[in-house]
Design a protein around this motif. Sequence first.
Motif, PDB file in Angstrom:
ATOM      1  N   PHE A 178      -5.286   4.269   1.869  1.00  0.00           N
ATOM      2  CA  PHE A 178      -4.219   3.356   1.482  1.00  0.00           C
ATOM      3  C   PHE A 178      -4.617   2.793   0.128  1.00  0.00           C
ATOM      4  CE2 PHE A 178      -4.646   3.243   6.101  1.00  0.00           C
ATOM      5  CZ  PHE A 178      -3.356   3.543   6.504  1.00  0.00           C
ATOM      6  N   TYR A 179      -3.701   2.773  -0.828  1.00  0.00           N
ATOM      7  CA  TYR A 179      -4.067   2.233  -2.129  1.00  0.00           C
ATOM      8  C   TYR A 179      -2.910   1.455  -2.744  1.00  0.00           C
ATOM      9  CZ  TYR A 179      -1.392   5.852  -4.580  1.00  0.00           C
ATOM     10  OH  TYR A 179      -0.383   6.646  -5.063  1.00  0.00           O
ATOM     11  N   CYS A 180      -3.275   0.549  -3.629  1.00  0.00           N
ATOM     12  CA  CYS A 180      -2.317  -0.212  -4.424  1.00  0.00           C
ATOM     13  C   CYS A 180      -3.068  -0.714  -5.656  1.00  0.00           C
ATOM     14  CB  CYS A 180      -1.690  -1.362  -3.639  1.00  0.00           C
ATOM     15  SG  CYS A 180      -2.831  -2.682  -3.245  1.00  0.00           S
TER      16      CYS A 180
ATOM     17  N   GLN B  79      -8.509   0.531  -2.830  1.00  0.00           N
ATOM     18  CA  GLN B  79      -8.382   1.580  -1.828  1.00  0.00           C
ATOM     19  C   GLN B  79      -8.996   1.124  -0.514  1.00  0.00           C
ATOM     20  OE1 GLN B  79     -10.308   5.143  -3.245  1.00  0.00           O
ATOM     21  NE2 GLN B  79      -8.594   5.668  -4.595  1.00  0.00           N
TER      22      GLN B  79
ATOM     23  N   PHE C  13       0.810  -1.217   0.000  1.00  0.00           N
ATOM     24  CA  PHE C  13       0.000   0.000   0.000  1.00  0.00           C
ATOM     25  C   PHE C  13       0.842   1.265   0.000  1.00  0.00           C
ATOM     26  CE2 PHE C  13      -3.229  -2.919   1.680  1.00  0.00           C
ATOM     27  CZ  PHE C  13      -4.257  -2.604   0.818  1.00  0.00           C
TER      28      PHE C  13
END
Length: 122
Positions: free
Chosen positions: A116-118, A108, A31
């Motif tokens: 938090f993102y990836c 997200q 993340f």
Amino acid sequence: MTKKTFISFAMLLIMGIATAFAQNGGNTLPFIIKPTNPGGIQIPPPKSPIIVPEVYLDGNTLSFDSAIEGCTVQLLDEDETVVYSSVISVGQTTLVLPSTLSGEFELQIVSGDITFYCYIEL
């Protein structure tokens, strides 16, 4: 501490970490943190370190601990359109993403003023 005691302690620690990874299964998601800015409001930076949640992806199943209870999990497509959204309830440790979704998505986890993102492939 003697050398033998230190080596024994280190081996037990390594075995514990390996066991934890084996039990979780899946891949740990990397993340990135970004502030959530609702309506252009200036948000001051946090005064303490931000703890990134540990989330694992195995197929279409996300696994996590209680760190993201109450958070919103969203999947965004390439046009940044939300195609899936769910709120994590108390005690929930897994979330099965719809099998009808395939391709690359931005995952997200929205927690208050922090997102938090990836990127994941389903």
